[in-house]
Design an enzyme around this catalytic site. Structure first.
Site, PDB file in Angstrom:
ATOM      1  N   GLY A 186     -37.204 -51.207  86.789  1.00  0.00           N
ATOM      2  CA  GLY A 186     -38.149 -51.785  85.843  1.00  0.00           C
ATOM      3  C   GLY A 186     -39.048 -52.471  86.521  1.00  0.00           C
ATOM      4  O   GLY A 186     -39.564 -53.508  85.982  1.00  0.00           O
ATOM      5  N   GLY A 214     -42.584 -53.715  85.263  1.00  0.00           N
ATOM      6  CA  GLY A 214     -42.661 -54.524  83.883  1.00  0.00           C
ATOM      7  C   GLY A 214     -43.060 -55.897  84.167  1.00  0.00           C
ATOM      8  O   GLY A 214     -43.501 -56.367  85.019  1.00  0.00           O
ATOM      9  N   GLN A 215     -43.159 -56.587  82.961  1.00  0.00           N
ATOM     10  CA  GLN A 215     -43.570 -58.113  82.909  1.00  0.00           C
ATOM     11  C   GLN A 215     -42.829 -58.813  83.787  1.00  0.00           C
ATOM     12  O   GLN A 215     -43.482 -59.496  84.615  1.00  0.00           O
ATOM     13  CB  GLN A 215     -43.369 -58.446  81.434  1.00  0.00           C
ATOM     14  CG  GLN A 215     -44.202 -59.977  81.374  1.00  0.00           C
ATOM     15  CD  GLN A 215     -43.886 -60.566  79.999  1.00  0.00           C
ATOM     16  OE1 GLN A 215     -42.641 -60.381  79.301  1.00  0.00           O
ATOM     17  NE2 GLN A 215     -44.609 -61.609  79.678  1.00  0.00           N
ATOM     18  N   ARG A 237     -42.294 -44.801  86.375  1.00  0.00           N
ATOM     19  CA  ARG A 237     -43.594 -43.950  86.669  1.00  0.00           C
ATOM     20  C   ARG A 237     -43.731 -43.779  88.066  1.00  0.00           C
ATOM     21  O   ARG A 237     -43.201 -44.398  88.865  1.00  0.00           O
ATOM     22  CB  ARG A 237     -44.583 -45.192  86.420  1.00  0.00           C
ATOM     23  CG  ARG A 237     -45.120 -45.412  84.907  1.00  0.00           C
ATOM     24  CD  ARG A 237     -46.241 -46.354  84.630  1.00  0.00           C
ATOM     25  NE  ARG A 237     -45.621 -47.645  84.738  1.00  0.00           N
ATOM     26  CZ  ARG A 237     -46.282 -48.697  84.668  1.00  0.00           C
ATOM     27  NH1 ARG A 237     -47.768 -48.763  85.210  1.00  0.00           N
ATOM     28  NH2 ARG A 237     -45.791 -49.990  84.590  1.00  0.00           N
ATOM     29  N   ASP A 292     -35.062 -43.555  87.043  1.00  0.00           N
ATOM     30  CA  ASP A 292     -34.818 -43.552  85.767  1.00  0.00           C
ATOM     31  C   ASP A 292     -33.544 -44.040  85.779  1.00  0.00           C
ATOM     32  O   ASP A 292     -32.464 -43.183  86.175  1.00  0.00           O
ATOM     33  CB  ASP A 292     -34.883 -42.192  84.963  1.00  0.00           C
ATOM     34  CG  ASP A 292     -34.482 -42.257  83.493  1.00  0.00           C
ATOM     35  OD1 ASP A 292     -33.864 -43.213  83.155  1.00  0.00           O
ATOM     36  OD2 ASP A 292     -34.818 -41.331  82.804  1.00  0.00           O
ATOM     37  N   TYR A 304     -32.618 -53.264  69.317  1.00  0.00           N
ATOM     38  CA  TYR A 304     -32.881 -54.075  70.914  1.00  0.00           C
ATOM     39  C   TYR A 304     -31.705 -54.876  70.637  1.00  0.00           C
ATOM     40  O   TYR A 304     -31.141 -55.306  71.885  1.00  0.00           O
ATOM     41  CB  TYR A 304     -34.327 -54.363  70.809  1.00  0.00           C
ATOM     42  CG  TYR A 304     -34.515 -55.651  71.962  1.00  0.00           C
ATOM     43  CD1 TYR A 304     -34.549 -54.978  73.120  1.00  0.00           C
ATOM     44  CD2 TYR A 304     -34.644 -56.851  71.546  1.00  0.00           C
ATOM     45  CE1 TYR A 304     -34.883 -55.832  74.105  1.00  0.00           C
ATOM     46  CE2 TYR A 304     -35.205 -57.663  72.646  1.00  0.00           C
ATOM     47  CZ  TYR A 304     -35.123 -57.054  74.070  1.00  0.00           C
ATOM     48  OH  TYR A 304     -35.374 -58.147  74.900  1.00  0.00           O
ATOM     49  N   LYS A 338     -28.435 -55.698  73.364  1.00  0.00           N
ATOM     50  CA  LYS A 338     -28.457 -56.761  74.347  1.00  0.00           C
ATOM     51  C   LYS A 338     -27.104 -57.381  73.848  1.00  0.00           C
ATOM     52  O   LYS A 338     -26.245 -57.745  74.980  1.00  0.00           O
ATOM     53  CB  LYS A 338     -29.462 -57.661  73.925  1.00  0.00           C
ATOM     54  CG  LYS A 338     -30.750 -57.293  74.245  1.00  0.00           C
ATOM     55  CD  LYS A 338     -30.797 -57.215  75.955  1.00  0.00           C
ATOM     56  CE  LYS A 338     -32.406 -56.746  76.425  1.00  0.00           C
ATOM     57  NZ  LYS A 338     -32.414 -56.608  78.087  1.00  0.00           N
ATOM     58  N   ILE A 358     -41.662 -64.316  76.854  1.00  0.00           N
ATOM     59  CA  ILE A 358     -42.056 -64.695  78.173  1.00  0.00           C
ATOM     60  C   ILE A 358     -43.514 -64.632  78.214  1.00  0.00           C
ATOM     61  O   ILE A 358     -43.993 -63.637  77.686  1.00  0.00           O
ATOM     62  CB  ILE A 358     -41.438 -64.152  79.118  1.00  0.00           C
ATOM     63  CG1 ILE A 358     -40.031 -64.238  79.319  1.00  0.00           C
ATOM     64  CG2 ILE A 358     -42.026 -64.507  80.705  1.00  0.00           C
ATOM     65  CD1 ILE A 358     -39.394 -63.553  80.401  1.00  0.00           C
TER      66      ILE A 358
HETATM   67  C1  AKB Z   1     -39.204 -59.219  72.640  1.00  0.00           C
HETATM   68  O1  AKB Z   1     -40.016 -59.871  71.959  1.00  0.00           O
HETATM   69  O2  AKB Z   1     -38.706 -58.162  72.580  1.00  0.00           O
HETATM   70  C2  AKB Z   1     -39.037 -59.891  73.981  1.00  0.00           C
HETATM   71  C3  AKB Z   1     -37.582 -60.803  73.820  1.00  0.00           C
HETATM   72  C4  AKB Z   1     -37.722 -61.998  73.149  1.00  0.00           C
HETATM   73  O3  AKB Z   1     -36.458 -60.398  74.217  1.00  0.00           O
HETATM   74  N1  AKB Z   1     -39.794 -60.601  74.357  1.00  0.00           N
END
Ligand code: AKB
Length: 321
Positions: free
Chosen positions: A9, A12-13, A37, A53, A142, A146, A172
């Protein structure tokens, strides 16, 4: 030569800022950036880039063997808002991808860093000074991925001795890459829009207060955690990590100190419910105690630095266009 570092990744950010920091910290170590990508030939040579991937287990193993990888910074993941729009992809990348990395870490004795999130918490979690160990009943897919990832990491550490380390990141804030599908994206988008248009329409209401962190602090935390002696790491699921907490209204007021005519309008959407389910202030005592975590940037410093960097960039764009 030290074993290779692989970053998944990477575009990414976090990856975009972590890779330059890793290059400074490990000048003689080969660092392979990877992502889904394809990149131009020049970028591939410049970055040491591999298309990967993380859900493709065999390809992951091939790259680990080919480059004699010793450490993985596993950053590939789908964030909260995008995850709600594509739950299957979110589960596949966040859980199956991490499982592949942990299996590889077990077989090849790799050290692993991966980011968890404040999204592991939910409406039943204490909202203020959220403790390290508390109720984790997230409302998003999500958050569920996690929590699963944290339990998997802890399991691989305890059962197989895998050196896996993780941080529960807040939102972040950074200027290197555009935001990537998170609920905290407003705290990044607002800066570019303030400079470009002098106004921003925010998708959460002004009283929304969330934990946030500036990218240099996030990078500092990752490097510090990975440098710590294994015996110092008492948490193998993921560490609470805090820097600042502020409401959108407070962020707007701080930006207005630099851009007095800046206005913010509010049009809350589905991300409001996600933000409302997350804590507003995190207790990160354990991280401070175990490996000396200490953030450097408060809201005033973040806003000043973000606006300075983005203004320089937009004036460069005007000059070169
Ligand atoms: C999101 O907003 O999904 C992330 C996070 C807080 O894990 N920045």
């Amino acid at each position: 030569m030290a074993p290779t570092i692989l970053v998944t990744g990477a575009r990414g950010q976090i990856g975009s800022d972590l890779i330059p920091a890793l290059r400074v910290q490990h000048p003689t170590t080969k660092i392979i950036a990877s992502g889904r990508r394809t990149e131009t030939k020049k970028e591939i040579e410049l970055l040491g880039y591999e298309v990967l991937d993380v859900t493709d287990n065999l390809h992951l193993q091939k790259i680990i063997e080919q480059y004699q990888v010793g450490t993985i910074y596993h950053l590939a993941g789908v964030l909260s808002a995008k995850g709600e729009q594509n739950q299957k992809l979110c589960w596949n990348v966040n859980v199956n991808g991490l499982k592949n990395v942990l299996e590889a870490a077990k077989s090849y004795r790799l050290k692993v860093f991966w980011p968890s999130s404040i999204a592991v918490f939910g409406a039943n979690t204490p909202k203020v000074n959220t403790p390290q160990t508390t109720i984790k009943e997230p409302s998003t897919i999500y958050g569920i991925t996690k929590v699963t990832g944290e339990l998997l990491g802890q399991y691989y550490a305890h059962q197989f001795g895998v050196d896996v380390r993780s941080l529960r990141f807040p939102g972040i804030i950074s200027y290197s890459t555009p935001p990537g599908g998170g609920t905290t994206d407003f705290a990044v988008e607002i800066f570019a829009e303030a400079i470009k248009k002098g106004s921003y329409t925010c998708f959460v209401h002004p009283e929304t207060r969330l934990p946030m962190m500036y990218m240099p602090d996030a990078i500092k935390a990752i490097l510090k955690l990975m440098q710590a002696e294994p015996a110092a790491i008492t948490v193998r699921s993921s560490y609470n990590l805090a820097a600042v907490s502020f409401s959108v209204a407070e962020l707007v007021a701080e930006i207005q100190k630099h851009i007095p005519n800046f206005t913010c309008h509010y049009r809350p959407d589905f991300r409001q419910a996600i933000a409302d389910s997350w804590p507003s202030v995190i207790d990160d005592t354990q991280a401070r105690k175990d490996w000396g975590w200490q953030p450097s940037y408060d809201l005033t410093a973040i806003v000043a630095d973000m606006l300075q960097h983005l203004s320089i960039r937009s004036s460069e764009l005007v000059v070169s266009s």
